[in-house]
Write a protein that holds these residues in place. Sequence first.
Motif, mmCIF file in Angstrom:
data_model
loop_
_atom_site.group_PDB
_atom_site.id
_atom_site.type_symbol
_atom_site.label_atom_id
_atom_site.label_comp_id
_atom_site.label_asym_id
_atom_site.label_seq_id
_atom_site.Cartn_x
_atom_site.Cartn_y
_atom_site.Cartn_z
ATOM 1 N N ASN A 3 0.548 -1.119 0.034
ATOM 2 C CA ASN A 3 -0.022 -0.186 0.241
ATOM 3 C C ASN A 3 1.344 1.204 0.314
ATOM 4 O OD1 ASN A 3 -2.076 2.084 0.294
ATOM 5 N ND2 ASN A 3 -2.679 1.065 1.927
ATOM 6 N N PRO A 4 0.781 1.849 -0.753
ATOM 7 C CA PRO A 4 1.587 3.447 -0.884
ATOM 8 C C PRO A 4 1.772 4.270 0.583
ATOM 9 C CG PRO A 4 0.540 2.984 -3.251
ATOM 10 C CD PRO A 4 0.050 2.139 -1.588
ATOM 11 N N ILE A 5 0.238 3.974 0.855
ATOM 12 C CA ILE A 5 0.561 5.264 1.644
ATOM 13 C C ILE A 5 1.347 4.815 3.169
ATOM 14 C CG2 ILE A 5 -1.266 6.124 3.297
ATOM 15 C CD1 ILE A 5 -1.958 7.506 0.633
ATOM 16 N N SER A 6 0.947 3.481 3.499
ATOM 17 C CA SER A 6 1.549 2.776 4.291
ATOM 18 C C SER A 6 3.153 2.486 4.281
ATOM 19 C CB SER A 6 1.125 0.909 4.677
ATOM 20 O OG SER A 6 1.566 0.579 3.662
ATOM 21 N N VAL A 7 4.057 2.939 3.154
ATOM 22 C CA VAL A 7 5.106 2.596 2.843
ATOM 23 C C VAL A 7 5.526 4.034 2.297
ATOM 24 C CG1 VAL A 7 6.940 2.177 0.505
ATOM 25 C CG2 VAL A 7 5.048 1.094 0.481
ATOM 26 N N ILE A 8 4.964 5.429 2.571
ATOM 27 C CA ILE A 8 5.010 6.624 3.020
ATOM 28 C C ILE A 8 5.212 6.815 4.061
ATOM 29 C CG2 ILE A 8 4.365 9.008 3.130
ATOM 30 C CD1 ILE A 8 2.884 8.266 -0.066
ATOM 31 N N VAL A 31 10.469 11.211 -2.215
ATOM 32 C CA VAL A 31 10.098 12.049 -2.149
ATOM 33 C C VAL A 31 9.348 12.861 -1.157
ATOM 34 C CG1 VAL A 31 11.726 12.598 -4.512
ATOM 35 C CG2 VAL A 31 9.518 12.159 -4.439
ATOM 36 N N THR A 32 8.343 11.609 -0.869
ATOM 37 C CA THR A 32 7.566 12.671 0.108
ATOM 38 C C THR A 32 7.872 12.778 1.303
ATOM 39 O OG1 THR A 32 7.029 10.281 0.853
ATOM 40 C CG2 THR A 32 5.507 12.137 -1.045
ATOM 41 N N THR A 33 9.550 12.838 1.899
ATOM 42 C CA THR A 33 10.123 12.605 3.546
ATOM 43 C C THR A 33 10.247 13.255 3.316
ATOM 44 O OG1 THR A 33 10.130 9.850 3.268
ATOM 45 C CG2 THR A 33 11.017 11.265 4.808
ATOM 46 N N LYS A 34 9.711 14.066 5.032
ATOM 47 C CA LYS A 34 10.852 15.287 4.921
ATOM 48 C C LYS A 34 12.017 14.826 6.203
ATOM 49 C CE LYS A 34 6.555 17.806 6.253
ATOM 50 N NZ LYS A 34 6.008 17.424 4.983
ATOM 51 N N TYR A 35 13.238 15.523 5.349
ATOM 52 C CA TYR A 35 14.283 15.167 5.923
ATOM 53 C C TYR A 35 15.271 16.071 5.879
ATOM 54 C CZ TYR A 35 15.313 14.354 1.162
ATOM 55 O OH TYR A 35 15.854 14.506 0.116
#
Length: 105
Positions: A3-8, A31-35
């Motif tokens: 599931n893309p949401i769970s991966v994010i 790219v969706t991760t805040k770092y």
Amino acid sequence: MPNPISVIIENQNSAGGAFITNEQGLLPPLVTTKYVVEDQGNTSPRYVRSSLYCIPATADLLKTTDLSITLTASPMARTDEGEYEPPIVNFGELGAIRSNRCKAQ
């Protein structure tokens, strides 16, 4: 299929925070991760991303897998709060470094 949401969410929990650019074997955050990038000599994944981070070691394996390598460059990407701007190098009278063959930068 994951599931893309769970991966994010999982990537945000495991890779969020500081990303140090010279650690071997460490995959960049999604790219969706805040770092926050701690530049240690290699480029930030904000500026260059690759389609492959594990490249086949032999020519036969590369031919068998038929994988293509793509780089996405974003030279004007914005830095996040707490990150340093990329260094600007001035070569003075010599100008920018250019290719001897095609004179491109």
